[in-house]
Design an enzyme around this catalytic site. Structure first.
Site, PDB file in Angstrom:
ATOM      1  N   SER A 190       0.834  -1.208   0.000  1.00 50.64           N
ATOM      2  CA  SER A 190       0.000   0.000   0.000  1.00 50.64           C
ATOM      3  C   SER A 190       0.867   1.256   0.000  1.00 50.64           C
ATOM      4  O   SER A 190       1.993   1.257   0.495  1.00 50.64           O
ATOM      5  CB  SER A 190      -0.917   0.030   1.221  1.00 50.64           C
ATOM      6  OG  SER A 190      -1.755  -1.097   1.255  1.00 50.64           O
TER       7      SER A 190
HETATM    8  N1  SAH Z   1      -0.869  -4.903   3.971  1.00 49.61           N
HETATM    9  C1  SAH Z   1      -0.114  -5.144   2.762  1.00 49.61           C
HETATM   10  C2  SAH Z   1      -0.888  -4.666   1.534  1.00 49.61           C
HETATM   11  C3  SAH Z   1      -1.113  -5.780   0.631  1.00 49.61           C
HETATM   12  S1  SAH Z   1      -2.259  -5.558  -0.673  1.00 49.61           S
HETATM   13  C4  SAH Z   1       1.288  -4.567   2.837  1.00 49.61           C
HETATM   14  O1  SAH Z   1       1.607  -3.912   3.828  1.00 49.61           O
HETATM   15  O2  SAH Z   1       2.101  -4.814   1.939  1.00 49.61           O
HETATM   16  C5  SAH Z   1      -3.571  -6.619  -0.145  1.00 49.61           C
HETATM   17  C6  SAH Z   1      -3.245  -8.071   0.090  1.00 49.61           C
HETATM   18  O3  SAH Z   1      -4.464  -8.715   0.442  1.00 49.61           O
HETATM   19  C7  SAH Z   1      -2.683  -8.816  -1.118  1.00 49.61           C
HETATM   20  O4  SAH Z   1      -1.459  -9.384  -0.786  1.00 49.61           O
HETATM   21  C8  SAH Z   1      -3.743  -9.886  -1.395  1.00 49.61           C
HETATM   22  O5  SAH Z   1      -3.212 -11.113  -1.864  1.00 49.61           O
HETATM   23  C9  SAH Z   1      -4.401 -10.042  -0.029  1.00 49.61           C
HETATM   24  N2  SAH Z   1      -5.741 -10.611  -0.047  1.00 49.61           N
HETATM   25  C10 SAH Z   1      -6.752 -10.392  -0.912  1.00 49.61           C
HETATM   26  N3  SAH Z   1      -7.826 -11.138  -0.591  1.00 49.61           N
HETATM   27  C11 SAH Z   1      -7.488 -11.845   0.529  1.00 49.61           C
HETATM   28  C12 SAH Z   1      -8.149 -12.819   1.343  1.00 49.61           C
HETATM   29  N4  SAH Z   1      -9.382 -13.249   1.078  1.00 49.61           N
HETATM   30  N5  SAH Z   1      -7.487 -13.341   2.394  1.00 49.61           N
HETATM   31  C13 SAH Z   1      -6.217 -12.941   2.691  1.00 49.61           C
HETATM   32  N6  SAH Z   1      -5.535 -12.053   1.947  1.00 49.61           N
HETATM   33  C14 SAH Z   1      -6.154 -11.505   0.879  1.00 49.61           C
END
Ligand code: SAH
Length: 224
Positions: free
Chosen positions: A66
């Site tokens: 993010s």
């Molecule tokens: N918090 C992260 C941002 C990642 S973007 C950081 O600091 O880098 C959002 C993430 O949510 C992605 O990696 C995606 O694979 C995950 N995601 C999407 N749907 C999900 C689900 N149902 N369960 C767990 N993770 C999920």
């Protein structure tokens, strides 16, 4: 992996933090955690230069770390307190989880992409943060019934609605920060803060618009 944090990185980080202040982030505990945790550790070495721009960045598996402003905004809204037990949905790079741990929280973070889960697990272990952060490779829609209830829940992917299962994993008085699709603007989400008032009552506040990758069902296995 080369985990060095130079004066140059520190300088770039300070500039980024100043720009976040300029955009309205005021919580010093959030800003100081973002000062302590080097964001460039969470990007591939080749993209180090990008780490201190206020931008989201690809981390593989079509996912992104993010934007720093978004991390700061969600963390500020979550009102993190020392010893809070926090569930994060969407570990991604592990950066947001590291920020929460740095603020004294006990973090449980769930990721559906095994490749990202494995990379974050290795990195957080190398940074010595595994003591405060436990990662899970599973679908976040189920939350973590065995570890519930949580003081706070942070969802870092765009939901179509707030999952009932997650609401019920909050302590009474606990809150969840979650980006929910905006029906008027299909590509963006409204940031929502939901608070559990009692066993059955929840209140909601709606904040600014953001853009997240989607909250998807099921899990995706790692392929070499
Ligand atoms: N918090 C992260 C941002 C990642 S973007 C950081 O600091 O880098 C959002 C993430 O949510 C992605 O990696 C995606 O694979 C995950 N995601 C999407 N749907 C999900 C689900 N149902 N369960 C767990 N993770 C999920």
């Amino acid at each position: 992996m080369n985990l060095t944090d130079t004066y140059r990185h520190k300088g770039l980080r300070r500039r980024l933090l100043e720009s976040l202040r300029g955009k309205g982030i005021t919580n010093d505990r959030v800003l100081s955690a973002m000062d302590v945790i080097p964001r460039h550790f969470f990007l591939e070495k080749a993209f180090e230069e990008w780490a201190y721009q206020d931008k989201a960045f690809p981390i593989g598996c079509e996912q992104t770390i993010s934007q720093p402003y978004t991390v700061a905004y969600q963390t500020e809204l979550l009102n993190v307190q020392k010893k809070d037990k926090i569930l994060e949905i969407g570990t991604g790079s592990g950066y947001q989880a590291a920020i929460l741990a740095c603020m004294g929280a006990r973090v449980y973070s769930v990721e559906r992409q095994e490749t990202l889960y494995l990379a974050a697990r290795k990195l957080l272990y190398e940074l010595g943060l595994d003591k405060w952060i436990t990662l899970f490779y599973q679908d976040g829609h189920e939350g973590l019934p065995k570890d519930a209830p949580f003081d706070k829940i942070l969802v870092t992917a765009a939901a179509t609605e707030i999952p009932e299962v997650l609401k019920n994993q909050l302590v009474i008085g606990g809150s969840m920060v979650i980006p929910v699709n905006n029906p008027l603007q299909p590509k963006s989400q409204k940031m929502v803060k939901l608070t559990r008032q009692s066993e059955t009552a929840f209140s909601q506040m709606i904040f600014d618009d953001f853009r997240f990758v989607p909250f998807l069902k099921g899990i995706i296995k790692h392929r070499d």
